[in-house]
Design a protein around this motif. Structure first.
Motif, PDB file in Angstrom:
ATOM      1  N   GLU B 315       0.828  -1.199   0.000  1.00  0.00           N
ATOM      2  CA  GLU B 315       0.000   0.000   0.000  1.00  0.00           C
ATOM      3  C   GLU B 315       0.871   1.261   0.000  1.00  0.00           C
ATOM      4  N   GLY B 316       0.547   2.196  -0.875  1.00  0.00           N
ATOM      5  CA  GLY B 316       1.278   3.462  -0.896  1.00  0.00           C
ATOM      6  C   GLY B 316       2.554   3.411  -1.716  1.00  0.00           C
ATOM      7  N   LEU B 317       2.831   2.256  -2.321  1.00  0.00           N
ATOM      8  CA  LEU B 317       4.045   2.157  -3.125  1.00  0.00           C
ATOM      9  C   LEU B 317       3.759   2.584  -4.559  1.00  0.00           C
ATOM     10  N   ARG B 318       4.574   3.504  -5.051  1.00  0.00           N
ATOM     11  CA  ARG B 318       4.423   3.978  -6.425  1.00  0.00           C
ATOM     12  C   ARG B 318       5.682   3.638  -7.206  1.00  0.00           C
ATOM     13  N   THR B 333       8.598   5.054  -4.776  1.00  0.00           N
ATOM     14  CA  THR B 333       8.429   5.842  -3.562  1.00  0.00           C
ATOM     15  C   THR B 333       7.422   5.102  -2.701  1.00  0.00           C
ATOM     16  N   LEU B 334       7.505   5.300  -1.395  1.00  0.00           N
ATOM     17  CA  LEU B 334       6.590   4.629  -0.473  1.00  0.00           C
ATOM     18  C   LEU B 334       5.960   5.680   0.429  1.00  0.00           C
ATOM     19  N   GLY B 335       4.678   5.933   0.190  1.00  0.00           N
ATOM     20  CA  GLY B 335       3.991   6.974   0.955  1.00  0.00           C
ATOM     21  C   GLY B 335       4.814   8.247   0.900  1.00  0.00           C
ATOM     22  N   ASN B 336       4.938   8.918   2.039  1.00  0.00           N
ATOM     23  CA  ASN B 336       5.795  10.102   2.038  1.00  0.00           C
ATOM     24  C   ASN B 336       7.104   9.823   2.772  1.00  0.00           C
ATOM     25  N   LEU B 397       6.819   1.187   6.964  1.00  0.00           N
ATOM     26  CA  LEU B 397       5.490   1.815   7.095  1.00  0.00           C
ATOM     27  C   LEU B 397       5.080   1.866   8.568  1.00  0.00           C
ATOM     28  N   VAL B 402       2.602   4.772   9.120  1.00  0.00           N
ATOM     29  CA  VAL B 402       1.735   4.910   7.949  1.00  0.00           C
ATOM     30  C   VAL B 402       0.648   3.849   7.977  1.00  0.00           C
ATOM     31  N   SER B 403       0.945   2.702   8.621  1.00  0.00           N
ATOM     32  CA  SER B 403      -0.129   1.713   8.713  1.00  0.00           C
ATOM     33  C   SER B 403      -0.210   1.174  10.131  1.00  0.00           C
TER      34      SER B 403
END
Lengths: 142, 403
Positions: B315-318, B333-336, B397, B402-403
């Motif tokens: 989740e949140g990985l682009r 990138t992973l979240g911020n 994360l 983040v999670s």
């Protein structure tokens, strides 16, 4: 181990940094790049009669560099340029040589874990390199 | 593919108390024992300078050095062995073309076409020429999916004298359609240089099938040592070019008033070359041939699919780039969470990735990310190491709440 480096205080500063933004009345400005990673910071300071009356920063960086900038700006705001120079010397000696930190910078002790990671020392120092230029600028205006 | 894991002694160690998971292969590859042994054997048995001594060791060293050239030439399907020039690395190969070919055949107003996905090593040499002799530098844009935008290629080639681009991107993993671009470039009268730094470890490379005129790569990114690279070029071009560095070994005759240069490849190999490194690169080529490039490519194809599936579930990985033709290089990138923080957290679990701009700052700007994390795999990586990476990302994360 990670909690040694990524302590809550660092995460808190990184996620909601103090003194973030620009400063229209800035008299001194420094832009610094970390060429190894592309991180950058702009540090703005309003220096009046040898005192840093206001300071802000904008940055593109990791948790370490952002937290360091947030804590650094909190520490120098309202202080004289010479005080800031003393704090800069103290932080540099702390992060690179393991010296004791000036009590004013107590909160920055949270960055202690960076000392064993040479590649990350540059992240922690980025804002302080900007401060170095701002100090030179502030002295020029004194 | 046979099990190669045991060939790489460095992989059998713990880092911060965990088994090393080395996923920074795009930066440099690891070396098999056969390659490590080859370098030691050279120094133990035949170390001497090449091309000059009239004694047994020098002859043995010269023979081994030239044998390495022959092995490299065969590995990339070069039509002639003399077309293989030993350099220091890919960067030097590109700079050699920019200087020895560019300064002779480019003049003010001529254009060079690059792409936005280039490594700094294929951007800066041309910008130096632009600033010094006034050439124009153009760039092919990159689509959101990480492929090159070739829609307007013919128009962009107008007035172009040289096209230079990566075979495989060190950030997006994209494998570019070299033949298609080379054919279009040749139709427009341009010369084609390909940066193969990220290709040799992963795919069979045939410079004749690719249809390029120059092909540059590094030894250390293909199981070989640092300090050695290769520039392949068509013989007619190499003969027509200026020399690069001047000195011993690149001459036939030196008088105080004039110099007669040697023929390629010696023309471009001034001074004592990296003899041990070239011979060791030959051993790396032997090793890769033994494992089999087709087998390596097939194994990495499956490993890439596995890694992509796992990464997309985080989740949140682009991921940067999603080209259909791609290698096992994943920038994300992973979240911020900043890439540096991610890299430190993974390092604490023994996982080595790269974080930053990957020497491709314009590409990062194109995708709006000044820094990204990059995991790059090789044929000695295993699916379990991808799993370790994914676990590490979940851990990051958690640390960052983040999670």
């Amino acid at each position: 181990m990670s909690h040694d480096l990524y302590r809550e205080v660092i995460l808190a500063h990184a996620q909601s940094p103090y003194n973030h933004g620009t400063l229209p009345d800035a008299t001194c400005h420094s832009h610094q790049d970390n060429p190894t990673c592309g991180d950058e910071i702009d540090l703005y300071a309003e220096v009046r009669d040898g005192r840093i009356v206001e300071v802000r920063f904008e940055s593109q960086g990791c948790a370490i560099s952002t937290a360091s900038a947030s804590m650094m700006t909190e520490a120098i705001k309202g202080r004289t340029v010479e005080d800031a120079a003393r704090l800069l010397a103290s932080f540099r000696a702390f992060i690179t040589a393991g010296d004791l930190l000036d009590p004013t910078l107590e909160e920055l002790e949270a960055l202690e874990g960076v000392r064993r990671l040479p590649a990350r020392v540059k992240c922690a120092m980025l804002a302080w390199r900007a401060l170095e230029e701002v100090i030179a600028c502030g002295r020029g205006r004194a | 593919m046979r099990n190669v894991r045991a060939d790489f002694p460095i992989l059998n160690q713990t880092v911060h108390g965990r088994p090393l998971v080395y996923l920074d292969n795009a930066a440099t590859s690891q070396k098999p024992q056969a390659v490590i042994d080859a370098q030691a054997a050279y120094y133990r048995t035949i170390n001497a300078n090449v091309h000059r001594g009239i004694h047994a060791l020098s002859e043995a060293a010269t023979h081994a050095y030239e044998e390495a050239r022959r092995k490299v030439a065969a590995f990339i399907h070069a039509p002639q062995t003399e077309e293989v020039i030993f350099t220091r690395n890919t960067t030097e190969g590109i700079n050699l073309v920019a200087n020895a070919w560019g300064r002779k055949f480019l003049k003010a107003g001529d254009a060079v076409l690059l792409t936005v996905m280039e490594h700094h090593s294929n951007l800066v040499p041309w910008q130096i020429l632009r600033d010094q002799i006034g050439i124009e530098v153009r760039y092919l844009p990159v689509h959101d999916d990480g492929t090159l935008d070739l829609s307007d290629l013919e128009r962009r080639l107008d007035g172009v004298k040289l096209v230079s681009f990566v075979h495989a991107s060190n950030v997006l993993g994209t494998i570019n359609p070299v033949r298609q671009i080379a054919d279009a470039a040749h139709a427009a009268g341009a010369v084609v240089l390909v940066d193969g730094a990220q290709a040799l470890l992963h795919l069979p490379v045939d410079v004749q099938a690719l249809g390029c005129d120059f092909y540059a790569f590094s030894g250390h990114k293909m199981c070989g040592p640092t300090g050695i690279g290769v520039l392949w070029g068509r013989l007619a071009l190499l003969e027509a070019m200026n020399p690069f560095l001047g000195g011993g070994d690149m001459i036939v005759k030196v008088e105080l008033e004039r110099v007669t240069y040697a023929e390629p490849p010696a023309k471009f190999e001034a001074g004592t070359p990296p003899i041990a490194e070239a011979i060791t690169l030959g051993a790396a080529v032997d090793y890769l041939n033994c494992v089999g490039m087709a087998e390596i490519a097939a194994y990495e194809h499956d490993l890439t699919a596995y890694a992509l599936g796992k990464l997309r579930e985080v989740e949140g990985l682009r991921l940067l780039g999603n080209a259909p033709e791609r290698g096992a290089v994943f920038a994300f990138t992973l979240g911020n969470i900043h890439a540096h923080d991610l890299s430190t957290l993974l390092d604490e679990r023994g996982i080595a990735i790269r974080a930053g701009h990957h020497c491709a700052q314009p590409l990062g700007k194109r995708f709006g990310v000044p820094a990204s994390a990059r995991a790059s795999l090789a044929f000695y990586n295993q699916p379990a190491e991808v799993d370790a990476l994914i676990d590490g990302l979940h851990h990051a994360l958690e640390v960052f709440h983040v999670s």
